[in-house]
Design an enzyme around this catalytic site. Sequence first.
Site, PDB file in Angstrom:
ATOM      1  N   ARG A 198      56.669  88.903  17.809  1.00  0.00           N
ATOM      2  CA  ARG A 198      56.610  87.289  17.927  1.00  0.00           C
ATOM      3  C   ARG A 198      56.788  86.712  18.884  1.00  0.00           C
ATOM      4  O   ARG A 198      58.377  86.835  18.085  1.00  0.00           O
ATOM      5  CB  ARG A 198      55.356  87.416  17.177  1.00  0.00           C
ATOM      6  CG  ARG A 198      54.065  87.639  17.241  1.00  0.00           C
ATOM      7  CD  ARG A 198      53.176  87.392  18.211  1.00  0.00           C
ATOM      8  NE  ARG A 198      51.980  88.183  18.136  1.00  0.00           N
ATOM      9  CZ  ARG A 198      51.708  89.621  18.730  1.00  0.00           C
ATOM     10  NH1 ARG A 198      52.243  90.346  19.264  1.00  0.00           N
ATOM     11  NH2 ARG A 198      49.847  89.915  18.286  1.00  0.00           N
ATOM     12  N   GLU A 227      53.070  81.003  25.843  1.00  0.00           N
ATOM     13  CA  GLU A 227      52.631  82.177  26.967  1.00  0.00           C
ATOM     14  C   GLU A 227      51.041  81.384  27.500  1.00  0.00           C
ATOM     15  O   GLU A 227      50.367  80.994  27.068  1.00  0.00           O
ATOM     16  CB  GLU A 227      52.120  83.491  26.389  1.00  0.00           C
ATOM     17  CG  GLU A 227      53.364  83.750  25.385  1.00  0.00           C
ATOM     18  CD  GLU A 227      53.430  85.816  24.702  1.00  0.00           C
ATOM     19  OE1 GLU A 227      51.877  85.619  25.074  1.00  0.00           O
ATOM     20  OE2 GLU A 227      54.343  85.891  24.353  1.00  0.00           O
ATOM     21  N   HIS A 246      54.575  89.969  28.153  1.00  0.00           N
ATOM     22  CA  HIS A 246      53.468  90.651  26.987  1.00  0.00           C
ATOM     23  C   HIS A 246      53.298  91.768  27.682  1.00  0.00           C
ATOM     24  O   HIS A 246      51.235  91.308  27.210  1.00  0.00           O
ATOM     25  CB  HIS A 246      52.645  89.702  26.025  1.00  0.00           C
ATOM     26  CG  HIS A 246      52.379  89.150  24.986  1.00  0.00           C
ATOM     27  ND1 HIS A 246      52.086  88.164  24.151  1.00  0.00           N
ATOM     28  CD2 HIS A 246      52.450  90.622  24.358  1.00  0.00           C
ATOM     29  CE1 HIS A 246      51.757  88.731  22.666  1.00  0.00           C
ATOM     30  NE2 HIS A 246      51.695  90.261  22.825  1.00  0.00           N
TER      31      HIS A 246
END
Length: 282
Positions: A198, A227, A246
Site C-alpha cells: 500500500r 490514487e 495499482h
Amino acid sequence: LTRAVIEAAKNARLIQKFGLDCKNIDLAAARARGIPVYTRSLIRNATVADHAMALLLACSRKLLECHRVVAEARYLEHGYVPKSTGQENVHHGNWIKVEGVADLLESTVGIIALGDIGSEIARRVRPFGPRICYYQRNRHAEDIEKSLGVHYLPLDQLIAESDYLVLVLPMTPATENLLSRERIARMKPGACVINVGRGGLIDEEALCDALRENRLAAAGLDVFRMEPVPQTNPLLKLQNIVLSPHMAGGTSDRYWKVDVAGVLENIRRFISGEGAVGRLDG
C-alpha cells in the site's frame, strides 16, 4: 480464528482458508475439535508476485531508460552509424551507454512480510541467485525458511542490507510510514525499492528526495498515497522510477471466476463427499 471462536462454533464441519498462510487460524484448536482445515493457492497472490518481479527486473535492468535511449536514437550522441548485424559484426554491448544496470545474482533481496504473496515472490526470485532475506512480526518455522531458501533478519537490519527491498505488507496504523525518511536514509546507496503493498507504507516525499539525489538507484511502485496519482506528484518527473496503476492484483473478473469460485467449489466438494483438496496434515 482463535481457540475461543473455534470452540464456540459447535456445528463447524470444516475451515476453508482463502489462501495458504494459516497464521490467523489456531490450528491446534481446530485439530482438537476434529475440524479439518483446507487451504487454496490463489491466483491473485501469484499475480501480485509476478508484477513485483516485473518491477524488480525493470528497475535492476533499467528497462525504461533502455527503451528511451533506443527510441530517442541517442546513439547519435556517440557517433554510431546503423549497420546490418550478424553474429560477429555488431557494435560492442550497451552501445548507448546506459549506466547503472545491475544483476540479481549475489545481491540481497529483502522482503517485508512473507505471507502468501511474499512467499510467491521468494519462489520467483530464488532462481536468479540472490540472497533472500525477510522480516515479519512472527518468524516462520525453520522448515518453511529452508523450503523457500530465505533468511530472517530484524527489520532495520533487513532495510540496511537489502539491494532490493520489496514491500508486501498491508496498511495498518502499525505499518503506516514503515519506510520512513530515517529508514530510507539507512538504505544501501544504489538500492531499489519495490512496493506492491500500500502507498502509505512509504514516506513518498523522502523516497522522491532519495531518488532525485541518486542515493537510491530506482523504485518500482504499483501503489501510492493518493490514487489516481495527482499530476503534481513529484515522483512523476523522475527518470529512475517505474510506475503502474495499482494493477498487480490483476482483474476483479479473474478474482471472482478463479479464486472465489475455486474456494466455493472446494466447500461444495467437501459437503457432497466428492473429496475436497488442500487439506492440511494430509
